[in-house]
Scaffold this motif. Structure first.
Motif, short mmCIF file in Angstrom:
data_model
loop_
_atom_site.label_atom_id
_atom_site.label_comp_id
_atom_site.label_asym_id
_atom_site.label_seq_id
_atom_site.Cartn_x
_atom_site.Cartn_y
_atom_site.Cartn_z
N VAL A 65 0.85 -1.19 0.00
CA VAL A 65 0.00 0.00 0.00
C VAL A 65 0.88 1.24 0.00
CG1 VAL A 65 -1.90 -1.12 1.24
CG2 VAL A 65 -0.14 0.11 2.54
N ALA A 66 0.31 2.34 -0.48
CA ALA A 66 0.95 3.65 -0.34
C ALA A 66 0.18 4.43 0.70
CB ALA A 66 0.94 4.39 -1.68
N ILE A 67 0.89 5.06 1.62
CA ILE A 67 0.26 5.96 2.58
C ILE A 67 0.89 7.33 2.44
CG2 ILE A 67 -0.44 4.16 4.20
CD1 ILE A 67 1.98 4.82 5.90
N VAL A 68 0.06 8.36 2.56
CA VAL A 68 0.54 9.75 2.49
C VAL A 68 0.22 10.39 3.83
CG1 VAL A 68 0.41 11.95 1.30
CG2 VAL A 68 0.22 9.81 0.00
N ASP A 69 1.27 10.72 4.57
CA ASP A 69 1.15 11.23 5.92
C ASP A 69 1.14 12.76 5.90
OD1 ASP A 69 1.23 11.78 8.59
OD2 ASP A 69 3.19 10.85 8.96
N PHE A 70 -0.05 13.33 5.81
CA PHE A 70 -0.17 14.78 5.72
C PHE A 70 -0.01 15.47 7.08
CE2 PHE A 70 -2.52 14.29 1.53
CZ PHE A 70 -1.50 14.87 0.78
N ASP A 71 0.33 14.73 8.13
CA ASP A 71 0.77 15.37 9.37
C ASP A 71 2.17 15.96 9.20
OD1 ASP A 71 -1.16 15.24 11.56
OD2 ASP A 71 -1.07 13.08 11.27
N ALA A 72 2.92 15.45 8.24
CA ALA A 72 4.28 15.93 7.98
C ALA A 72 4.26 17.08 6.98
CB ALA A 72 5.15 14.79 7.45
N PRO A 73 5.23 17.99 7.04
CA PRO A 73 5.30 19.09 6.08
C PRO A 73 5.78 18.60 4.72
CG PRO A 73 7.23 19.14 7.49
CD PRO A 73 6.33 18.05 8.04
N SER A 74 5.59 19.43 3.70
CA SER A 74 5.92 19.00 2.34
C SER A 74 7.42 18.87 2.11
CB SER A 74 5.32 19.97 1.32
OG SER A 74 5.90 21.26 1.42
N LYS A 75 8.25 19.39 3.01
CA LYS A 75 9.69 19.22 2.86
C LYS A 75 10.14 17.82 3.23
CE LYS A 75 10.95 20.77 7.53
NZ LYS A 75 11.74 21.75 8.31
N ASP A 76 9.28 17.05 3.91
CA ASP A 76 9.62 15.70 4.34
C ASP A 76 9.17 14.66 3.32
OD1 ASP A 76 10.55 16.88 6.63
OD2 ASP A 76 8.97 16.07 7.94
N MET A 77 9.84 13.54 3.32
CA MET A 77 9.40 12.41 2.49
C MET A 77 8.23 11.75 3.20
SD MET A 77 12.87 10.81 0.88
CE MET A 77 13.94 11.84 -0.15
N ARG A 78 7.03 12.10 2.81
CA ARG A 78 5.83 11.70 3.55
C ARG A 78 4.91 10.77 2.76
NH1 ARG A 78 2.49 17.48 3.42
NH2 ARG A 78 2.72 17.83 1.18
N MET A 79 5.30 10.37 1.56
CA MET A 79 4.62 9.27 0.86
C MET A 79 5.45 8.02 1.07
SD MET A 79 3.90 8.53 -3.21
CE MET A 79 2.30 9.32 -3.41
#
Length: 227
Positions: A82-96
């Protein structure tokens, strides 16, 4: 990842995708009308969270994604990744994070959120929307669809499976590449640029992301801090 190493990793990602497609379908019943075989059974449950990722910062989001995968089981034959996208993290972080639910391996990437979710361009997602023309990101479970070539090059369609993302297809919410999503952009501006609600990733990483996902898997996006 630099571009010199990209081809090697992209090809390995594609190879892993083909292998896991077979593994992901292994639990499905077999047989034919002439030789029905064993009595049909339901899909196997999602594998337990591997120990290797149980302590990761996104572990709580992954558990929510696993529950969504069970809830939407009739949509998915492929339940290995699965792919998860953690939008608790800012866009500068690798969050996918693309997570192998069987082996525990994870590949992580930069991903943009929509302009409507961050009007001040702070680098943080503040809200979701399912409304047309909102230019915002949507939360919930998505099913990966067909790959195609569009204005952003190679891309992948997404089908929203929840009430809060039911307009994903009509809003053309897809996975695509964008120049404003890259390590260089983050180094210069401290954040990625914003999409119009799509899950935009770095252009040079698109083949690896799409190769690992392929059609028929789940992408789950949320911001647990808003729950």
């Amino acid at each position: 990842m630099d571009r010199r190493n990209f081809t090697k990793f992209a090809l390995s990602g594609l190879a892993l995708s083909f292998l896991s497609d077979s593994m992901g379908r292994a639990a499905l019943p077999t047989g034919s009308p002439e030789n029905p075989g064993p009595e049909p059974v339901s899909l196997a449950p999602v594998p337990a969270t591997p120990r290797a990722i149980a302590q990761k910062p996104y572990a709580s989001l992954l558990e929510r994604a696993r529950a969504a995968l069970d809830n939407h089981a009739h949509h998915f034959e492929l339940r290995d990744r699965v792919a998860i996208v953690d939008f608790d993290a800012p866009s500068k972080d690798m969050r996918m994070h693309i997570v192998d639910l069987i082996g525990g391996q994870t590949s992580s990437y930069l991903v943009a959120h929509g302009r409507g979710s961050d009007p001040a361009h702070s680098g943080w997602l503040h809200s979701f929307s399912n409304q047309p023309d909102s230019l915002a990101s949507s939360s919930g479970a998505f099913k990966t669809g067909e790959m195609y070539f569009g204005q952003h090059g190679r891309s992948m369609r997404l089908l929203g499976l929840d009430p809060q993302n039911s307009n994903a297809e009509s809003r053309a919410i897809v996975i695509h590449g964008a120049d404003y999503v890259s390590e260089d952009h983050v180094a210069a501006w401290g954040k990625c640029g914003r999409s119009e609600g799509c899950f935009a990733v770095a252009p040079h990483i698109v083949p690896q992301v799409l190769g690992l996902l392929g059609p028929g898997r789940m992408l789950y996006a949320d911001k647990l801090g808003m729950a």
